[in-house]
Design a protein around this motif. Structure first.
Motif, mmCIF file in Angstrom:
data_model
loop_
_atom_site.group_PDB
_atom_site.id
_atom_site.type_symbol
_atom_site.label_atom_id
_atom_site.label_comp_id
_atom_site.label_asym_id
_atom_site.label_seq_id
_atom_site.Cartn_x
_atom_site.Cartn_y
_atom_site.Cartn_z
ATOM 1 N N HIS A 71 0.805 -1.218 0.000
ATOM 2 C CA HIS A 71 0.000 0.000 0.000
ATOM 3 C C HIS A 71 0.838 1.268 0.000
ATOM 4 O O HIS A 71 0.285 2.362 0.152
ATOM 5 N N SER A 72 2.137 1.131 -0.108
ATOM 6 C CA SER A 72 3.021 2.294 0.018
ATOM 7 C C SER A 72 4.344 2.018 -0.676
ATOM 8 O O SER A 72 4.566 0.932 -1.212
ATOM 9 N N MET A 73 5.209 3.015 -0.638
ATOM 10 C CA MET A 73 6.547 2.870 -1.207
ATOM 11 C C MET A 73 7.567 3.427 -0.230
ATOM 12 O O MET A 73 7.373 4.511 0.328
ATOM 13 N N LEU A 74 8.649 2.684 -0.027
ATOM 14 C CA LEU A 74 9.718 3.164 0.835
ATOM 15 C C LEU A 74 10.606 4.135 0.071
ATOM 16 O O LEU A 74 10.990 3.875 -1.071
ATOM 17 N N LEU A 75 10.924 5.240 0.715
ATOM 18 C CA LEU A 75 11.781 6.250 0.110
ATOM 19 C C LEU A 75 13.200 6.184 0.648
ATOM 20 O O LEU A 75 14.149 6.494 -0.064
ATOM 21 N N ALA A 76 13.342 5.798 1.918
ATOM 22 C CA ALA A 76 14.673 5.761 2.545
ATOM 23 C C ALA A 76 14.593 4.983 3.846
ATOM 24 O O ALA A 76 13.514 4.795 4.410
ATOM 25 N N GLY A 77 15.761 4.544 4.294
ATOM 26 C CA GLY A 77 15.855 3.859 5.574
ATOM 27 C C GLY A 77 17.122 4.286 6.293
ATOM 28 O O GLY A 77 18.136 4.607 5.657
ATOM 29 N N TYR A 78 17.058 4.320 7.613
ATOM 30 C CA TYR A 78 18.193 4.752 8.431
ATOM 31 C C TYR A 78 18.278 3.865 9.666
ATOM 32 O O TYR A 78 17.275 3.361 10.150
ATOM 33 N N ARG A 79 19.494 3.695 10.179
ATOM 34 C CA ARG A 79 19.706 2.887 11.378
ATOM 35 C C ARG A 79 20.219 3.778 12.503
ATOM 36 O O ARG A 79 21.206 4.491 12.334
ATOM 37 N N ALA A 80 19.544 3.745 13.630
ATOM 38 C CA ALA A 80 20.011 4.453 14.823
ATOM 39 C C ALA A 80 20.750 3.462 15.707
ATOM 40 O O ALA A 80 20.277 2.345 15.932
ATOM 41 N N THR A 81 21.918 3.863 16.199
ATOM 42 C CA THR A 81 22.716 2.967 17.042
ATOM 43 C C THR A 81 23.113 3.679 18.331
ATOM 44 O O THR A 81 23.118 4.910 18.404
ATOM 45 N N ARG A 82 23.442 2.872 19.327
ATOM 46 C CA ARG A 82 23.996 3.390 20.575
ATOM 47 C C ARG A 82 25.146 2.482 20.975
ATOM 48 O O ARG A 82 24.973 1.271 21.053
ATOM 49 N N LEU A 83 26.304 3.087 21.158
ATOM 50 C CA LEU A 83 27.521 2.327 21.467
ATOM 51 C C LEU A 83 27.761 1.232 20.429
ATOM 52 O O LEU A 83 28.188 0.136 20.742
#
Length: 201
Positions: A71-83
């Motif tokens: 039902h949609s389209m992905l435009l971008a993805g990002y990864r959040a990290t800690r240590l």
């Protein structure tokens, strides 16, 4: 001091002042740009608690495969990290609302549970579907803690469609498109968990 000497002195002082101003601005420009990027990033990433991550997710977009979803389209993805450990994945997605494109940022924790959703772009009817653009957004907050399977597939729908979610008043199409796009993002995360999190299976 005669008039000509005064004019020359004044010109030299103005020139020195302008030169010094230019040098200071030029030297501080990278710092100002860096601060503006951090401000823009913080505004975009306010679906995450500020102390939940210590990297700059938006500066390292993830490669995405099969971005056309149900039902949609992905435009971008990002990864959040800690240590150095992944704590969340952010998926920027686009769907079609009542009056045009709706873009959402969907934050999902490493266990596949929804952390938050923020509307980045919308053209819906003011005071109806347009309420989806408010931040913070109490309707979008009701999705926090949900996952691909909780509720099950049938539950990922509006109550008027025999699902589990209320809709924005007077905005069925906007609400339905948003619910479907969020579910798409959660399904995509589950199916691509290893590559999105960057961890061994």
């Amino acid at each position: 001091m005669n008039r000509a000497a005064s004019v020359v002195t004044l010109v030299l002082l103005v020139g020195a002042g302008l030169g010094l101003t230019y040098v200071v601005q030029d030297a501080s420009a990278p710092q100002i740009a860096r601060e503006q990027r951090l401000l823009d990033s913080r505004k975009l990433l306010d679906v995450l608690a500020p102390d939940a991550y210590d990297n700059q997710p938006l500066e390292q977009p993830l490669p995405l495969a099969e971005t056309g979803l149900s039902h949609s389209m992905l435009l971008a993805g990002y990864r959040a990290t800690r240590l150095g450990q992944p704590v969340a994945v952010l998926l920027r997605t686009r769907t079609e609302g009542y009056a045009g494109v709706i873009e959402l940022l969907v934050a999902i924790d490493a266990n596949g549970r929804l952390l938050g959703v923020k509307t980045l772009r919308q053209n819906e009817t003011p005071a109806l579907g347009g309420l989806i653009g408010d931040w913070p957004n109490s309707w979008l907050a009701t999705f926090a803690g949900k996952s691909r399977t909780a509720p099950d597939d049938a539950g990922w729908a509006l109550k008027k469609d025999q699902g589990q979610f209320d809709q924005l008043a007077g905005a069925t199409i906007t609400s339905r498109a948003t619910v479907n796009a969020i579910h798409d993002a959660l399904r995509y995360f589950d199916e691509h968990r290893v590559s999105l999190l960057g961890v061994a299976p």
